[in-house]
Design a protein around this motif. Structure first.
Motif, mmCIF file in Angstrom:
data_model
loop_
_atom_site.group_PDB
_atom_site.id
_atom_site.type_symbol
_atom_site.label_atom_id
_atom_site.label_comp_id
_atom_site.label_asym_id
_atom_site.label_seq_id
_atom_site.Cartn_x
_atom_site.Cartn_y
_atom_site.Cartn_z
ATOM 1 N N PHE A 37 0.849 -1.202 0.000
ATOM 2 C CA PHE A 37 0.000 0.000 0.000
ATOM 3 C C PHE A 37 0.880 1.247 0.000
ATOM 4 O O PHE A 37 2.090 1.169 0.260
ATOM 5 N N ALA A 38 0.241 2.384 -0.284
ATOM 6 C CA ALA A 38 0.992 3.631 -0.461
ATOM 7 C C ALA A 38 1.561 4.141 0.866
ATOM 8 O O ALA A 38 0.996 3.878 1.930
ATOM 9 N N ILE A 39 2.656 4.869 0.778
ATOM 10 C CA ILE A 39 3.181 5.536 1.969
ATOM 11 C C ILE A 39 2.379 6.817 2.178
ATOM 12 O O ILE A 39 1.650 7.269 1.286
ATOM 13 N N ASP A 40 2.482 7.396 3.363
ATOM 14 C CA ASP A 40 1.803 8.655 3.682
ATOM 15 C C ASP A 40 2.260 9.724 2.672
ATOM 16 O O ASP A 40 3.459 9.886 2.438
ATOM 17 N N GLU A 41 1.292 10.423 2.111
ATOM 18 C CA GLU A 41 1.606 11.428 1.095
ATOM 19 C C GLU A 41 2.546 12.508 1.620
ATOM 20 O O GLU A 41 3.369 13.051 0.882
ATOM 21 N N ARG A 42 2.444 12.778 2.917
ATOM 22 C CA ARG A 42 3.300 13.819 3.495
ATOM 23 C C ARG A 42 4.769 13.408 3.428
ATOM 24 O O ARG A 42 5.655 14.245 3.314
ATOM 25 N N LEU A 43 5.003 12.105 3.473
ATOM 26 C CA LEU A 43 6.387 11.618 3.388
ATOM 27 C C LEU A 43 6.905 11.753 1.957
ATOM 28 O O LEU A 43 8.034 12.203 1.731
ATOM 29 N N SER A 44 6.062 11.418 0.995
ATOM 30 C CA SER A 44 6.476 11.586 -0.414
ATOM 31 C C SER A 44 6.731 13.054 -0.706
ATOM 32 O O SER A 44 7.695 13.410 -1.384
ATOM 33 N N GLN A 45 5.842 13.920 -0.169
ATOM 34 C CA GLN A 45 6.003 15.356 -0.434
ATOM 35 C C GLN A 45 7.314 15.879 0.166
ATOM 36 O O GLN A 45 7.998 16.708 -0.432
ATOM 37 N N SER A 46 7.661 15.365 1.338
ATOM 38 C CA SER A 46 8.913 15.808 1.970
ATOM 39 C C SER A 46 10.121 15.420 1.136
ATOM 40 O O SER A 46 11.114 16.144 1.087
ATOM 41 N N LEU A 47 10.020 14.268 0.482
ATOM 42 C CA LEU A 47 11.143 13.825 -0.360
ATOM 43 C C LEU A 47 11.290 14.759 -1.562
ATOM 44 O O LEU A 47 12.393 15.192 -1.913
ATOM 45 N N HIS A 48 10.156 15.104 -2.139
ATOM 46 C CA HIS A 48 10.138 16.026 -3.273
ATOM 47 C C HIS A 48 10.715 17.377 -2.839
ATOM 48 O O HIS A 48 11.593 17.939 -3.502
ATOM 49 N N GLU A 49 10.244 17.828 -1.683
ATOM 50 C CA GLU A 49 10.680 19.112 -1.135
ATOM 51 C C GLU A 49 12.201 19.096 -0.882
ATOM 52 O O GLU A 49 12.888 20.086 -1.142
ATOM 53 N N ALA A 50 12.705 17.976 -0.413
ATOM 54 C CA ALA A 50 14.136 17.875 -0.112
ATOM 55 C C ALA A 50 14.964 18.143 -1.372
ATOM 56 O O ALA A 50 15.926 18.919 -1.345
ATOM 57 N N ALA A 51 14.558 17.519 -2.471
ATOM 58 C CA ALA A 51 15.302 17.702 -3.718
ATOM 59 C C ALA A 51 15.189 19.154 -4.190
ATOM 60 O O ALA A 51 16.175 19.758 -4.629
ATOM 61 N N LEU A 52 13.986 19.735 -4.068
ATOM 62 C CA LEU A 52 13.789 21.115 -4.514
ATOM 63 C C LEU A 52 14.555 22.109 -3.646
ATOM 64 O O LEU A 52 15.079 23.100 -4.129
ATOM 65 N N LYS A 53 14.635 21.805 -2.360
ATOM 66 C CA LYS A 53 15.321 22.726 -1.443
ATOM 67 C C LYS A 53 16.839 22.597 -1.502
ATOM 68 O O LYS A 53 17.547 23.306 -0.802
#
Ligand code: PMP
Ligand code: GLN
Length: 384
Positions: A37-53
């Motif tokens: 099943f999917a991971i918490d969306e907030r965790l995926s978003q943090s990963l995306h944010e990490a690369a952008l930041k």
């Protein structure tokens, strides 16, 4: 050219074999332990944010400070334990790596390590690759409890370490404080080191509590404790874990770690740090216990039998003794091929392939996956 065999395990790890077979036969994969099943969306978003930041360059060798601080806060909150982020905690690329690195840190040729079987399949090859010898002791069915007399008999001057795994893969058994007390009494006047594999620490059911070796006053100072985020946040593919150990052990661990991988994936560490600091993390044990209960309820419609529900982990061991006389590896392959459900034969967790007609199911799956698997398993017949 002849290359050396560094350990005695043959062939490819059972997790690769069974997941490969599941794919080949389009079977439902309840073998290798990973959630579907999917991971918490907030965790995926943090990963995306990490690369952008811009968290895209090497992290410090011991781990990203934000993540180490978040783990320290988490242990304070959940266990009331103080861990020093600088001297006692190292972020690793998964627990498998942390276990190998801990063994490499402490082992010299000729050393012995006590391994309680069934055991996660990397332990013995890791020990042997380091020139040491695994001394295996079988856990006692049906509860997979420790035969302390045999542990006592196995201890000698060559015994460098014992590896403990609670909650236990593959049986789901957990250690109580009394188990740790027994171990403490046996190692009291020795230099035996404990490796405690606690990757399933948050997956403990029915109101029980995980008891960590870190909570044991007499044992903490001689222990490496290994963890994996994959088991807690359902992201096994991220391969991030950590090792907690006393300062002198941590210094020695990092002496190896710095030349094995140096440092761990930075954006993933950033994302985990952000996520771990959230005040409303999902209750993972409740969610997984529901899955265990649902799986067990449906499994009762099949000819598989269980000795007892898993007290922890995300695995349930079950007997197929009423279904077939086949050896367990053959049975697991047949079940995958002919009935479309992949499991792990328990003999894979024993050096000498002890076969008790048991297979391991991973129940960390969506309801629909469990339902589909049981529909298939319910078609099996009891032997007459
Ligand atoms: N120890 C045990 C008992 C496990 O079941 C696993 C598998 N997930 C690991 C260690 C390894 O964890 P990781 O995926 O973080 O390497
Ligand atoms: N820990 C998982 C299991 O026991 C998978 C580990 C692996 O694939 N190496 O199934």
């Amino acid at each position: 050219m002849l290359l050396p065999h560094k350990h005695t395990a043959e062939g490819t790890t059972i997790f690769t074999v069974m997941s490969g077979l599941a794919q080949q036969h389009n079977a439902i994969n309840l073998s290798q332990g990973f959630p579907d099943f999917a991971i918490d969306e907030r965790l995926s978003q943090s990963l995306h944010e990490a690369a952008l930041k811009g968290f895209n360059q090497y992290a410090p060798m011991p781990g990203l400070p934000q993540l180490r601080q978040a783990i320290v806060a988490d242990f304070k909150k959940r266990y009331g334990l103080h861990i020093d982020a600088d001297t006692e905690l190292t972020i690793t690329p998964g627990a498998t790596y942390a276990i190998y690195t801990a063994f490499t840190t402490i082992l010299e040729p000729g050393d012995e390590v006590i391994v309680l079987e069934p055991a996660y399949d990397s332990y013995i090859p890791n020990i042997e690759t380091n020139g040491a010898k695994a001394i295996t002791i079988s856990l006692q069915a049906p509860g997979f409890t420790v035969d302390w007399e045999r542990v006592e008999q196995a201890i000698n001057l060559r015994t460098k370490a014992i590896i403990v795994n609670t909650p236990h893969n593959p049986t789901g058994a957990i250690w109580s404080k009394e188990d740790w007390d027994m171990l403490a009494s046996l190692v009291k006047d020795t230099n035996i080191i404990i490796l405690s594999d606690e990757v399933y620490e948050q997956l403990v059911y029915d109101g029980r509590q995980h008891y960590s070796v870190l909570q044991h006053e007499e044992l903490r100072h001689r222990s490496f404790v290994l963890y994996s985020f994959g088991k807690v946040f359902h992201n096994t593919g991220w391969k991030i874990g950590y090792c907690i150990a006393p300062p002198a052990f941590t210094t020695a661990f990092r002496r190896i770690h710095q030349f094995l991988c140096f440092s761990v994936n930075t954006p993933a560490q950033y994302a985990l740090a952000q996520y771990l600091s959230l005040p409303d993390l999902p209750a993972v044990a409740d969610m997984m216990q529901q899955k265990r209960d649902y799986f067990l309820e449906l499994l009762s419609q099949t000819p598989f039998t269980i000795h007892r529900p898993a007290a922890g982990s995300y695995f349930q061991t079950a007997s197929y003794a009423h279904i077939s006389h086949m050896p367990d590896t053959e049975f697991a392959q047949w079940l995958t091929r002919e009935h479309g459900v992949a499991t792990i034969p328990i003999s894979a967790f024993y050096r000498h392939k002890k076969d008790d007609k048991l297979v391991r199911f991973c129940f960390a799956k969506k309801e629909e996956t469990i339902v589909q698997a049981i529909e298939r398993l319910a078609k099996l017949n009891v032997m007459v």
